[in-house]
Design a protein around this motif. Structure first.
Motif, PDB file in Angstrom:
ATOM      1  N   ASP A 152       7.010   3.331  36.940  1.00 17.79           N
ATOM      2  CA  ASP A 152       5.844   3.715  36.223  1.00 17.79           C
ATOM      3  C   ASP A 152       4.322   3.307  36.966  1.00 17.79           C
ATOM      4  O   ASP A 152       3.755   2.829  35.715  1.00 17.79           O
ATOM      5  N   ALA A 153       4.793   2.979  38.148  1.00 13.32           N
ATOM      6  CA  ALA A 153       3.326   2.229  38.847  1.00 13.32           C
ATOM      7  C   ALA A 153       2.841   0.865  38.461  1.00 13.32           C
ATOM      8  O   ALA A 153       2.015   0.416  38.530  1.00 13.32           O
ATOM      9  N   LYS A 154       3.952  -0.257  38.130  1.00 12.51           N
ATOM     10  CA  LYS A 154       3.788  -1.493  37.016  1.00 12.51           C
ATOM     11  C   LYS A 154       4.536  -2.632  38.893  1.00 12.51           C
ATOM     12  O   LYS A 154       5.715  -2.291  39.200  1.00 12.51           O
ATOM     13  N   GLU A 155       3.602  -3.711  39.074  1.00  9.61           N
ATOM     14  CA  GLU A 155       4.050  -4.037  40.588  1.00  9.61           C
ATOM     15  C   GLU A 155       5.539  -5.202  39.820  1.00  9.61           C
ATOM     16  O   GLU A 155       5.997  -5.566  38.343  1.00  9.61           O
ATOM     17  N   GLN A 195       7.123   2.034  46.967  1.00  5.79           N
ATOM     18  CA  GLN A 195       7.411   2.678  45.006  1.00  5.79           C
ATOM     19  C   GLN A 195       9.159   2.575  45.225  1.00  5.79           C
ATOM     20  O   GLN A 195       9.900   3.623  46.089  1.00  5.79           O
ATOM     21  N   LEU A 196       9.432   2.329  43.794  1.00  2.00           N
ATOM     22  CA  LEU A 196      10.988   2.266  44.046  1.00  2.00           C
ATOM     23  C   LEU A 196      10.481   3.438  42.745  1.00  2.00           C
ATOM     24  O   LEU A 196      10.508   3.889  41.969  1.00  2.00           O
ATOM     25  N   LYS A 197      12.354   3.722  42.947  1.00  3.52           N
ATOM     26  CA  LYS A 197      12.733   4.800  41.971  1.00  3.52           C
ATOM     27  C   LYS A 197      12.957   4.587  40.651  1.00  3.52           C
ATOM     28  O   LYS A 197      13.194   5.720  39.405  1.00  3.52           O
ATOM     29  N   LEU A 198      12.962   3.468  40.486  1.00  2.00           N
ATOM     30  CA  LEU A 198      13.622   2.565  39.720  1.00  2.00           C
ATOM     31  C   LEU A 198      12.761   2.180  38.120  1.00  2.00           C
ATOM     32  O   LEU A 198      11.067   1.442  38.622  1.00  2.00           O
ATOM     33  N   ASN A 199      12.767   1.619  37.030  1.00  2.00           N
ATOM     34  CA  ASN A 199      11.583   1.717  36.454  1.00  2.00           C
ATOM     35  C   ASN A 199      12.084   0.054  36.156  1.00  2.00           C
ATOM     36  O   ASN A 199      12.883  -0.418  36.339  1.00  2.00           O
ATOM     37  N   GLY A 200      10.858  -0.603  35.374  1.00  2.00           N
ATOM     38  CA  GLY A 200      11.145  -1.771  34.345  1.00  2.00           C
ATOM     39  C   GLY A 200      12.567  -2.447  34.583  1.00  2.00           C
ATOM     40  O   GLY A 200      12.877  -3.059  34.429  1.00  2.00           O
TER      41      GLY A 200
END
Length: 168
Positions: free
Chosen positions: A15-18, A65-70
């Motif tokens: 989700d483009a969050k650090e 970039q990960l494939k995982l969400n927060g």
């Protein structure tokens, strides 16, 4: 990419969050694999670590970039210290600085860095620093050149073979 440059890169979720920063690599040198990538998250006073594997990586450029969400990252097992889940002696920091010997027990130098493909979780080469501090030279070896790995790294090469391959 040098492993030392990869460590410290910013990690983003899908989700483009650090999500954190690359803190360490867990290495299986005998198999030329980066087994796990350890990500540090939280503040300096409340730092936690979680690991990701190759299948969790989406893209690697200036950021990871990960494939995982927060939510998926929050569900990962987190530890306070890297050594809690990592195999003893398998972290990149444990390997850098190890003394490298030829098969006839001659000192070559010390492991200085590794050339890795983080997306494929592969180690292409081990970079060995040799010579005095102000006239350092380098030797690049692959897994085919390594005989054994433990408290020392022993190469399948003689001192003469090493001297032929050392570069400035």
């Amino acid at each position: 990419m040098k492993a030392s440059k990869f460590i410290g890169m910013t990690v983003l979720d899908n989700d483009a969050k650090e999500a954190g920063k690359i803190a360490e690599l867990e290495i299986k040198l005998k198999h030329c694999l980066v087994d796990k990538i350890w990500v540090a998250t939280g503040s300096a006073l409340n730092k936690k670590y979680f690991s990701v594997k190759e299948e969790d990586l989406d893209k690697i450029g200036d950021y990871v970039q990960l494939k995982l969400n927060g939510k998926e990252i929050d569900q990962k097992t987190k530890v306070n210290k890297l050594g809690e889940l990592a195999e003893t002696g398998s972290l990149f920091k444990d390997i850098v600085g190890k003394t490298v010997l030829t098969y006839d027990a001659m000192d070559v130098g010390k492991v200085g860095d590794m050339l890795i493909d983080p997306k494929g979780c592969l180690i292409h080469n081990v970079l060995i620093s040799t010579g005095p501090a102000f006239r350092k030279k380098h030797l690049v070896v692959s897994d085919e050149d390594v005989h054994s790995f433990g408290d020392y790294v022993i190469l399948k090469m003689s001192k003469e073979d090493v001297n032929k391959r050392i570069t400035d």
